[in-house]
Design an enzyme around this catalytic site. Structure first.
Site, PDB file in Angstrom:
ATOM      1  N   THR A 108     -16.049   2.319   1.941  1.00 21.50           N
ATOM      2  CA  THR A 108     -14.541   2.814   1.992  1.00 21.50           C
ATOM      3  C   THR A 108     -14.543   3.923   1.205  1.00 21.50           C
ATOM      4  O   THR A 108     -15.576   4.926   1.578  1.00 21.50           O
ATOM      5  CB  THR A 108     -13.539   1.990   0.529  1.00 21.50           C
ATOM      6  N   ASP A 118       3.908   1.856  -4.509  1.00 22.94           N
ATOM      7  CA  ASP A 118       2.719   2.556  -4.826  1.00 22.94           C
ATOM      8  C   ASP A 118       3.122   1.363  -6.138  1.00 22.94           C
ATOM      9  O   ASP A 118       3.841   0.991  -7.451  1.00 22.94           O
ATOM     10  CB  ASP A 118       3.557   3.639  -5.498  1.00 22.94           C
ATOM     11  N   VAL A 119       1.609   1.024  -6.829  1.00 16.34           N
ATOM     12  CA  VAL A 119       1.424   0.348  -7.790  1.00 16.34           C
ATOM     13  C   VAL A 119       2.031   0.488  -9.129  1.00 16.34           C
ATOM     14  O   VAL A 119       2.089   0.063  -9.937  1.00 16.34           O
ATOM     15  CB  VAL A 119      -0.030  -0.764  -7.997  1.00 16.34           C
ATOM     16  N   TYR A 157     -12.428   6.475 -15.352  1.00 16.37           N
ATOM     17  CA  TYR A 157     -12.963   4.841 -14.456  1.00 16.37           C
ATOM     18  C   TYR A 157     -12.812   4.058 -15.455  1.00 16.37           C
ATOM     19  O   TYR A 157     -12.610   3.144 -15.042  1.00 16.37           O
ATOM     20  CB  TYR A 157     -13.304   5.585 -13.673  1.00 16.37           C
ATOM     21  N   ASP A 159       0.917  -1.154   0.098  1.00 13.67           N
ATOM     22  CA  ASP A 159       0.247   0.182   0.460  1.00 13.67           C
ATOM     23  C   ASP A 159       0.873   1.250  -0.125  1.00 13.67           C
ATOM     24  O   ASP A 159       2.062   0.885   0.651  1.00 13.67           O
ATOM     25  CB  ASP A 159      -0.717   0.063   0.650  1.00 13.67           C
ATOM     26  N   ASN A 175      -6.030  -5.172  -6.015  1.00  9.97           N
ATOM     27  CA  ASN A 175      -7.506  -4.144  -5.858  1.00  9.97           C
ATOM     28  C   ASN A 175      -6.594  -2.525  -5.925  1.00  9.97           C
ATOM     29  O   ASN A 175      -8.117  -1.797  -5.791  1.00  9.97           O
ATOM     30  CB  ASN A 175      -7.322  -5.496  -3.861  1.00  9.97           C
ATOM     31  N   LYS A 221     -11.545   0.219 -15.376  1.00 10.51           N
ATOM     32  CA  LYS A 221     -12.358  -0.971 -15.263  1.00 10.51           C
ATOM     33  C   LYS A 221     -13.247  -1.985 -16.353  1.00 10.51           C
ATOM     34  O   LYS A 221     -12.731  -3.143 -16.055  1.00 10.51           O
ATOM     35  CB  LYS A 221     -13.691  -0.765 -14.080  1.00 10.51           C
TER      36      LYS A 221
END
Ligand code: NAD
Length: 292
Positions: free
Chosen positions: A192, A63-64, A157, A37, A90, A161
């Site tokens: 969340t 950091d992804v 976004y 994370d 995720n 997805k």
């Protein structure tokens, strides 16, 4: 429980929200948990919570969007727990909201890099390791209901997805011979802090001051919708249930079925019109290649 017991799961964006819910649920199944994370404070809390529940856990700040940080995470995970069996891609941000004109290039880059490239880098780093040990495993990608139906005013976004759903379908077939089961989680709204994703915007993606005000206004509007969303703890349990059943598509909001059905109906109707077109008559009986 037996299928997960003693195996190791890597979960990106696992410090809170849906990632942490999955971590908790997989930890309760006896898995070793590796949380990656960008937020060190939340990560420390998450590690402490799981440790208190006797879950073997490792937290890695990363950091992804940085492939080298994925490599470092995989190294640390292997040193601590040995083979990795499950990757949960995720980590994601809820940015890039607005009209065509309002979504800046910085916004596009940020959302594409985290939500799309982050999944690609994670998969490219961890899946070869699962293949190598030959014990099989799981690849779980977190998409969204926005991966099933385009959401107005959320072009960036939605793009990420839809891509994650498509890649999951592609990898489902590709990874089957390696005994790696692929699933894609497609939730609608969950309680969340996704509406506050700006907190995770890295320095390289910062944008103009007036855009920041616009982001704050969107976050405030989204708050009520998120507050009415599904309780986050249910999501992790649902993932365990569905992964056990070998589901490719994991849904958490069966009430959205009709929305997806409307989309499929529109697509099917368009096919019917194409089939009626005299221009395309010769294509109708041709073999289908490359899609199975
Ligand atoms: N909450 C919802 O309503 C909802 C609905 C559909 C899909 N999703 C998806 O679920 C996933 C998790 O989101 P959430 O709702 O739990 O949001 P969240 O903001 O509560 O949690 C996201 C986590 O990812 C981490 N993160 C963000 N950017 C990162 C980066 N560059 N590298 C590493 N970690 C990073 C954050 O620190 C945080 O711990 C996302 O992919 C999101 O798109 C959420």
């Amino acid at each position: 429980m037996a299928e997960f017991q003693g195996k190791t799961a890597v979960i990106s964006g696992g410090a809170e929200g849906i990632g942490f819910s999955i971590a908790r649920a997989m930890g309760a199944q006896g898995m070793n948990i590796v949380l990656g994370d960008i937020d060190p404070v939340q990560l420390e809390k998450a590690v402490a919570t799981l440790t208190a529940q006797d879950v073997p856990v490792l937290g890695v700040v990363m950091d992804v969007t940085q492939p080298a940080q994925w490599q470092a995470l995989a190294r640390q995970a292997s040193e601590r727990f040995g083979n990795i069996h499950m990757l949960v891609n995720n980590a994601g941000v809820g940015g890039g909201t607005g009209t065509v004109e309002q979504i800046s290039e910085r916004d596009w880059r940020w959302v594409l890099d985290v939500n799309l490239m982050g999944v690609i880098y994670g998969t490219q780093t961890v899946v070869p390791l699962i293949k190598q040990h030959g014990e099989g495993g799981w690849l779980i990608n977190v998409a969204s209901m926005a991966g099933m139906v385009g959401v107005p005013y959320a072009g960036a976004y939605t793009a990420t997805k839809v891509a994650v759903v498509g890649m999951s379908e592609s990898w489902f077939a590709e990874l089957q011979p390696h005994h790696i089961k692929v699933s894609v989680l497609c939730p609608a709204f969950v309680q969340t802090r996704i509406n506050l994703s700006e907190r995770n915007r890295q320095a390289g993606y910062q944008h103009a001051e007036d855009a920041t005000e616009q982001d704050a206004a969107i976050a405030a509007r989204m708050q009520a919708i998120i507050d009415n969303g599904l309780a986050v703890d249910v999501v992790g349990e649902r993932v365990v249930e569905a992964v056990r059943q070998g589901e490719l598509y994991i849904f958490t909001h069966p009430n959205y079925r009709k929305v997806v059905q409307q989309r499929y109906q529109a697509i099917d109707d368009a096919f019917a019109r194409a089939a009626d077109s005299p221009l395309l008559a010769s294509v109708l009986d041709e073999d289908i290649v490359g899609f199975t």
